[in-house]
Design an enzyme around this catalytic site. Structure first.
Site, PDB file in Angstrom:
ATOM      1  N   HIS A 169      -0.661   0.841   0.303  1.00 39.47           N
ATOM      2  CA  HIS A 169      -1.148  -0.977   0.176  1.00 39.47           C
ATOM      3  C   HIS A 169      -2.393  -1.342   0.475  1.00 39.47           C
ATOM      4  O   HIS A 169      -2.674  -2.089   0.196  1.00 39.47           O
ATOM      5  CB  HIS A 169       0.240  -1.572   1.142  1.00 39.47           C
ATOM      6  CG  HIS A 169      -0.271  -1.710   2.549  1.00 39.47           C
ATOM      7  ND1 HIS A 169       0.154  -0.518   3.404  1.00 39.47           N
ATOM      8  CD2 HIS A 169      -1.300  -2.297   3.323  1.00 39.47           C
ATOM      9  CE1 HIS A 169      -0.351  -0.815   4.694  1.00 39.47           C
ATOM     10  NE2 HIS A 169      -1.184  -1.756   4.661  1.00 39.47           N
ATOM     11  N   ASP A 199       4.393   4.935   1.358  1.00 41.27           N
ATOM     12  CA  ASP A 199       3.031   4.133   1.456  1.00 41.27           C
ATOM     13  C   ASP A 199       2.085   4.831   2.049  1.00 41.27           C
ATOM     14  O   ASP A 199       1.188   4.626   2.949  1.00 41.27           O
ATOM     15  CB  ASP A 199       3.261   2.908   2.632  1.00 41.27           C
ATOM     16  CG  ASP A 199       2.524   1.804   2.702  1.00 41.27           C
ATOM     17  OD1 ASP A 199       1.695   1.671   1.597  1.00 41.27           O
ATOM     18  OD2 ASP A 199       2.213   1.262   3.571  1.00 41.27           O
ATOM     19  N   SER A 278      -4.317  -0.471   9.132  1.00 43.47           N
ATOM     20  CA  SER A 278      -3.809   0.127   8.141  1.00 43.47           C
ATOM     21  C   SER A 278      -4.409   1.079   7.556  1.00 43.47           C
ATOM     22  O   SER A 278      -5.478   1.249   7.037  1.00 43.47           O
ATOM     23  CB  SER A 278      -3.311  -0.807   7.275  1.00 43.47           C
ATOM     24  OG  SER A 278      -2.355  -1.925   7.387  1.00 43.47           O
TER      25      SER A 278
END
Length: 435
Positions: A169, A199, A278
């Site tokens: 993402h 992911d 992230s």
């Protein structure tokens, strides 16, 4: 006051006439004034000096001897006067505060656990990079095509070949990617491959070997709740930051932000994972990689102390496939199934098959999809209740079982067809775009 009395006494010889023969009584400094800190407190008398000078003046037969005596007295008085002034000046004028400049402050002492944390951050920071996601936008007025940042995140060096691992993402929808190292050098990055379901994405940069410092790979199978963990990232576009915490939960399950497919065995931690963290690494106390920071649970949008990391054991297998083949070969049944809420309304437990293409694994095996009859009435398809003897109550259960299988495996699918159950063997195949 004592110094003034002394000076007045010592200066008395200058008031006498040089033509008169001086008569000096025995002089003692102990009785003229109060004890002064400029002189010792013991008795200091000078009769021997005066007697010597006085005897010399008596034995002299001319005025030269008298003048010599006066000059000698004047010299002694001047010497004592200078000494007194020097001592007084050194005591009252000297700045005591200046001496403090020579006092060396001892260095700050850190505890052993603090030193270990500092060392861990310094050793692993060069392995963590900052990723900028650029997207193509067209100006509404000039119609010029521009590349503008649409997101950012963190990543880390996987090997010396320039492979960078991050979250999918973080790079989703990017037309161009930039990777910035700890020394602020920036390189263009190319996408090697990605796995939307887990992911995970792998990039590659053409950077010098001395800048590529792979992060040590650890193991996530033996993690324990309560052990310390450290998250390094680049939140809010700032420089590298370190947050610490403990593992607060294991074997959690979250959904992929791209496909909604569940990710199992996720690590839960209370180490702060803010936007921009992230894709960054989650490390154990030895500095080994144990997970990729991927998400936070935050109803308000801020860090709530519940962060999630994809375990390194899952990541390692995905990255190896992406580096070798540029894709992940994952087995599928080849079906489309109804939302879990729809099945619950029917009062049954399992996965309702909506579609099973004839060229897919399930279609070839004979699984029936949901359809309408000649009168437009809905005829329910097969409802999958178990795979290889493992109970299936929803779509997450089905995905979890398939993640443990490989392409080409033969599985036994138990379905509820009408009012009876059947067991159907199915050979798993890869998705069509991965053949």
């Amino acid at each position: 006051m004592a110094a003034y009395s002394l000076l007045s006494t010592l200066s008395s010889p200058f008031s006498r006439s040089p033509n008169r023969n001086p008569k000096l009584p025995p002089l003692s400094l102990t009785s003229t004034s109060k004890p002064s800190f400029l002189f010792p407190t013991r008795k200091l008398s000078l009769p021997s000096l005066h007697s010597l000078i006085f005897n010399q003046s008596k034995n002299s037969s001319n005025n030269n001897s008298s003048n010599s005596c006066i000059v000698s007295l004047a010299f002694d008085s001047f010497f004592i006067l200078c000494t007194s002034l020097a001592l007084s000046f050194s005591i009252f004028v000297t700045d005591v505060g200046a001496a403090s400049a020579f006092v060396v402050t001892p260095p700050r002492k850190l505890q052993s656990d603090e030193l270990a944390t500092v060392r861990l951050f310094q050793e692993n920071t060069p392995s963590v990079v900052y990723i900028t996601n650029l997207a193509v936008r067209q100006d509404a007025f000039t119609l010029d095509v521009l590349e503008v940042p649409q997101g950012s995140g963190s990543g880390f060096v996987w090997d010396t070949d320039g492979h960078i691992v991050t979250n999918y993402h973080v790079i989703r929808g990017a037309s161009d990617l930039k990777v910035t190292f700890a020394d602020q050098t920036t390189y263009d990055a190319k996408v090697v491959g990605f796995d939307q379901d887990k992911d995970v994405a792998v990039l590659r940069v053409d950077a010098p070997k001395d800048k590529l410092r792979p992060i040590p790979i650890g193991v996530s199978a033996d993690l324990l709740v309560g052990q310390k963990v450290y998250a390094i990232g680049n939140p809010f576009g700032l420089d590298h930051t370190l947050t610490t915490g403990v593992i607060s939960g294991l074997r959690r399950e979250i959904s992929s932000a791209a496909t909604g497919r569940p990710i199992q065995d996720v690590i839960q931690t209370d180490a702060a994972i803010n936007p921009g963290n992230s894709g960054g690494p989650l490390l154990d106390s030895s500095g080994n990689l144990i997970g990729i920071n991927t998400a936070i649970y935050s109803p308000s949008g801020a860090n709530s102390g519940v962060g999630f990391s994809i375990p390194v054991d899952t990541v390692s297998g995905i990255v190896d496939q992406l580096v070798k083949f540029g894709k992940v070969t994952r087995p599928i049944l080849g079906i489309k199934f109804a939302p879990d809420q729809s099945v619950e309304q029917l009062g049954v437990s399992g996965v309702l098959v909506l579609d099973a293409p004839a060229n897919g694994p399930a279609g070839k095996a004979g699984l029936r999809p949901t359809k309408r009859d000649a009168y437009g009435r809905l005829v329910l398809g097969d409802i999958i209740t178990s795979v290889n003897g493992k109970k299936v109550t929803n779509g997450s259960d089905l995905y979890r079982i398939l993640d443990q299988c490989k392409v080409g495996d033969k599985v036994t699918v138990e379905v509820l067809r009408g009012d009876h159950k059947e067991k159907i063997p199915v050979i798993l195949e890869p998705t069509p775009d991965e053949t």
